[in-house]
Design a protein around this motif. Structure first.
Motif, mmCIF file in Angstrom:
data_model
loop_
_atom_site.group_PDB
_atom_site.id
_atom_site.type_symbol
_atom_site.label_atom_id
_atom_site.label_comp_id
_atom_site.label_asym_id
_atom_site.label_seq_id
_atom_site.Cartn_x
_atom_site.Cartn_y
_atom_site.Cartn_z
ATOM 1 N N LEU A 8 0.834 -1.195 0.000
ATOM 2 C CA LEU A 8 0.000 0.000 0.000
ATOM 3 C C LEU A 8 0.871 1.248 0.000
ATOM 4 C CD1 LEU A 8 -2.787 -0.814 2.603
ATOM 5 C CD2 LEU A 8 -3.068 -0.543 0.151
ATOM 6 N N THR A 9 0.414 2.237 -0.707
ATOM 7 C CA THR A 9 1.087 3.532 -0.660
ATOM 8 C C THR A 9 0.758 4.199 0.668
ATOM 9 O OG1 THR A 9 -0.806 4.694 -1.601
ATOM 10 C CG2 THR A 9 0.821 3.787 -3.156
ATOM 11 N N ALA A 10 1.449 5.262 0.967
ATOM 12 C CA ALA A 10 1.165 6.014 2.192
ATOM 13 C C ALA A 10 -0.287 6.479 2.196
ATOM 14 C CB ALA A 10 2.117 7.197 2.317
ATOM 15 N N GLU A 11 -0.778 6.930 1.048
ATOM 16 C CA GLU A 11 -2.179 7.380 0.944
ATOM 17 C C GLU A 11 -3.130 6.212 1.153
ATOM 18 O OE1 GLU A 11 -5.322 9.874 0.765
ATOM 19 O OE2 GLU A 11 -3.218 10.449 0.829
ATOM 20 N N GLY A 12 -2.792 5.055 0.607
ATOM 21 C CA GLY A 12 -3.619 3.859 0.783
ATOM 22 C C GLY A 12 -3.691 3.439 2.239
ATOM 23 N N ARG A 13 -2.553 3.484 2.938
ATOM 24 C CA ARG A 13 -2.535 3.142 4.368
ATOM 25 C C ARG A 13 -3.376 4.130 5.164
ATOM 26 N NH1 ARG A 13 2.772 2.114 2.963
ATOM 27 N NH2 ARG A 13 3.495 4.103 3.810
ATOM 28 N N LYS A 14 -3.301 5.394 4.782
ATOM 29 C CA LYS A 14 -4.091 6.427 5.465
ATOM 30 C C LYS A 14 -5.589 6.161 5.279
ATOM 31 C CE LYS A 14 -4.776 11.422 5.652
ATOM 32 N NZ LYS A 14 -4.387 12.716 5.066
ATOM 33 N N GLN A 15 -5.981 5.788 4.068
ATOM 34 C CA GLN A 15 -7.391 5.482 3.801
ATOM 35 C C GLN A 15 -7.850 4.281 4.623
ATOM 36 O OE1 GLN A 15 -7.306 5.108 -0.500
ATOM 37 N NE2 GLN A 15 -8.337 7.078 -0.732
ATOM 38 N N VAL A 16 -7.014 3.260 4.716
ATOM 39 C CA VAL A 16 -7.360 2.079 5.507
ATOM 40 C C VAL A 16 -7.517 2.459 6.970
ATOM 41 C CG1 VAL A 16 -6.499 -0.146 6.355
ATOM 42 C CG2 VAL A 16 -6.333 0.412 3.923
ATOM 43 N N ARG A 17 -6.584 3.242 7.506
ATOM 44 C CA ARG A 17 -6.678 3.679 8.905
ATOM 45 C C ARG A 17 -7.958 4.478 9.142
ATOM 46 N NH1 ARG A 17 -1.165 4.584 8.367
ATOM 47 N NH2 ARG A 17 -1.484 6.799 7.972
ATOM 48 N N ASN A 18 -8.285 5.388 8.225
ATOM 49 C CA ASN A 18 -9.495 6.205 8.374
ATOM 50 C C ASN A 18 -10.756 5.348 8.317
ATOM 51 O OD1 ASN A 18 -8.050 8.559 8.676
ATOM 52 N ND2 ASN A 18 -8.201 9.146 6.533
ATOM 53 N N THR A 19 -10.762 4.370 7.429
ATOM 54 C CA THR A 19 -11.919 3.474 7.331
ATOM 55 C C THR A 19 -12.092 2.686 8.619
ATOM 56 O OG1 THR A 19 -11.706 3.272 4.934
ATOM 57 C CG2 THR A 19 -12.910 1.517 6.062
ATOM 58 N N LEU A 20 -10.998 2.135 9.123
ATOM 59 C CA LEU A 20 -11.068 1.360 10.363
ATOM 60 C C LEU A 20 -11.459 2.245 11.540
ATOM 61 C CD1 LEU A 20 -7.952 -0.951 9.941
ATOM 62 C CD2 LEU A 20 -10.373 -1.573 9.705
ATOM 63 N N ARG A 21 -10.947 3.472 11.575
ATOM 64 C CA ARG A 21 -11.304 4.405 12.648
ATOM 65 C C ARG A 21 -12.789 4.729 12.593
ATOM 66 N NH1 ARG A 21 -7.944 8.504 11.497
ATOM 67 N NH2 ARG A 21 -6.234 7.351 12.403
ATOM 68 N N GLY A 22 -13.321 4.942 11.391
ATOM 69 C CA GLY A 22 -14.750 5.228 11.242
ATOM 70 C C GLY A 22 -15.614 4.064 11.681
ATOM 71 N N LYS A 23 -15.189 2.842 11.322
ATOM 72 C CA LYS A 23 -15.942 1.653 11.754
ATOM 73 C C LYS A 23 -15.920 1.526 13.270
ATOM 74 C CE LYS A 23 -15.495 -1.218 7.642
ATOM 75 N NZ LYS A 23 -15.017 -2.499 7.113
ATOM 76 N N GLU A 24 -14.762 1.770 13.864
ATOM 77 C CA GLU A 24 -14.639 1.688 15.320
ATOM 78 C C GLU A 24 -15.518 2.733 16.000
ATOM 79 O OE1 GLU A 24 -11.263 2.363 18.748
ATOM 80 O OE2 GLU A 24 -10.612 1.736 16.755
ATOM 81 N N GLN A 25 -15.528 3.942 15.477
ATOM 82 C CA GLN A 25 -16.365 4.997 16.057
ATOM 83 C C GLN A 25 -17.846 4.651 15.942
ATOM 84 O OE1 GLN A 25 -14.913 8.329 13.804
ATOM 85 N NE2 GLN A 25 -13.340 8.837 15.310
ATOM 86 N N PHE A 26 -18.248 4.057 14.815
ATOM 87 C CA PHE A 26 -19.642 3.679 14.644
ATOM 88 C C PHE A 26 -20.010 2.544 15.609
ATOM 89 C CE2 PHE A 26 -23.110 1.431 12.302
ATOM 90 C CZ PHE A 26 -24.060 2.421 12.463
ATOM 91 N N GLU A 27 -19.119 1.576 15.781
ATOM 92 C CA GLU A 27 -19.376 0.494 16.733
ATOM 93 C C GLU A 27 -19.503 1.031 18.153
ATOM 94 O OE1 GLU A 27 -16.263 -2.374 16.166
ATOM 95 O OE2 GLU A 27 -17.059 -3.004 14.211
ATOM 96 N N GLU A 28 -18.664 2.005 18.505
ATOM 97 C CA GLU A 28 -18.761 2.632 19.827
ATOM 98 C C GLU A 28 -20.092 3.348 19.991
ATOM 99 O OE1 GLU A 28 -15.322 5.118 20.222
ATOM 100 O OE2 GLU A 28 -13.960 3.404 20.341
ATOM 101 N N LEU A 29 -20.541 4.030 18.948
ATOM 102 C CA LEU A 29 -21.836 4.705 18.990
ATOM 103 C C LEU A 29 -22.964 3.697 19.202
ATOM 104 C CD1 LEU A 29 -23.706 7.174 18.633
ATOM 105 C CD2 LEU A 29 -23.601 6.755 16.171
ATOM 106 N N LEU A 30 -22.937 2.595 18.447
ATOM 107 C CA LEU A 30 -23.978 1.573 18.594
ATOM 108 C C LEU A 30 -23.969 0.957 19.984
ATOM 109 C CD1 LEU A 30 -23.934 -0.275 15.152
ATOM 110 C CD2 LEU A 30 -25.538 1.447 15.978
ATOM 111 N N CYS A 31 -22.791 0.708 20.532
ATOM 112 C CA CYS A 31 -22.700 0.160 21.888
ATOM 113 C C CYS A 31 -23.277 1.133 22.909
ATOM 114 C CB CYS A 31 -21.253 -0.175 22.239
ATOM 115 S SG CYS A 31 -20.616 -1.629 21.404
ATOM 116 N N SER A 32 -22.957 2.397 22.737
ATOM 117 C CA SER A 32 -23.460 3.425 23.646
ATOM 118 C C SER A 32 -24.986 3.511 23.574
ATOM 119 C CB SER A 32 -22.837 4.774 23.287
ATOM 120 O OG SER A 32 -23.455 5.814 23.980
ATOM 121 N N ILE A 33 -25.511 3.513 22.368
ATOM 122 C CA ILE A 33 -26.959 3.576 22.185
ATOM 123 C C ILE A 33 -27.619 2.339 22.779
ATOM 124 C CG2 ILE A 33 -28.798 3.453 20.446
ATOM 125 C CD1 ILE A 33 -27.010 5.295 18.686
#
Length: 84
Positions: A8-33
């Motif tokens: 992966l390029t640096a940009e590709g790794r950044k996109q993967v990290r952002n995607t995983l971070r977004g999924k984690e944040q959404f899972e945290e939101l669902l758990c909280s709800i």
């Protein structure tokens, strides 16, 4: 993620990290709800659903959200909750 033999390029790794971070944040939101519905009094459920829907609306940065109830035996549905 499947290994394809390509690095992966640096940009590709950044996109993967952002995607995983977004999924984690959404899972945290669902758990909280979900946690808020435990031991909730029946007369508070509708209000809590609307509060949760507002949080989902904000998370996805959308301007409206509806919750439908499906009646397959009647071939119809109705809007149960709507927030904007």
């Amino acid at each position: 993620m499947r290994h394809t033999g390509k690095q992966l390029t640096a940009e590709g790794r950044k996109q993967v990290r952002n995607t995983l971070r977004g999924k984690e944040q959404f899972e945290e939101l669902l758990c909280s709800i979900s946690a808020r519905f435990i031991n909730l009094a029946p007369d508070q459920i509708d209000n809590e659903i609307c509060e949760a829907m507002h949080e989902v609306l904000d998370f996805f940065q959308i301007d409206r959200l509806g919750l439908l109830v499906n009646f397959p035996d009647r071939g119809t549905w109705m809007i149960k909750h709507y927030v904007h």
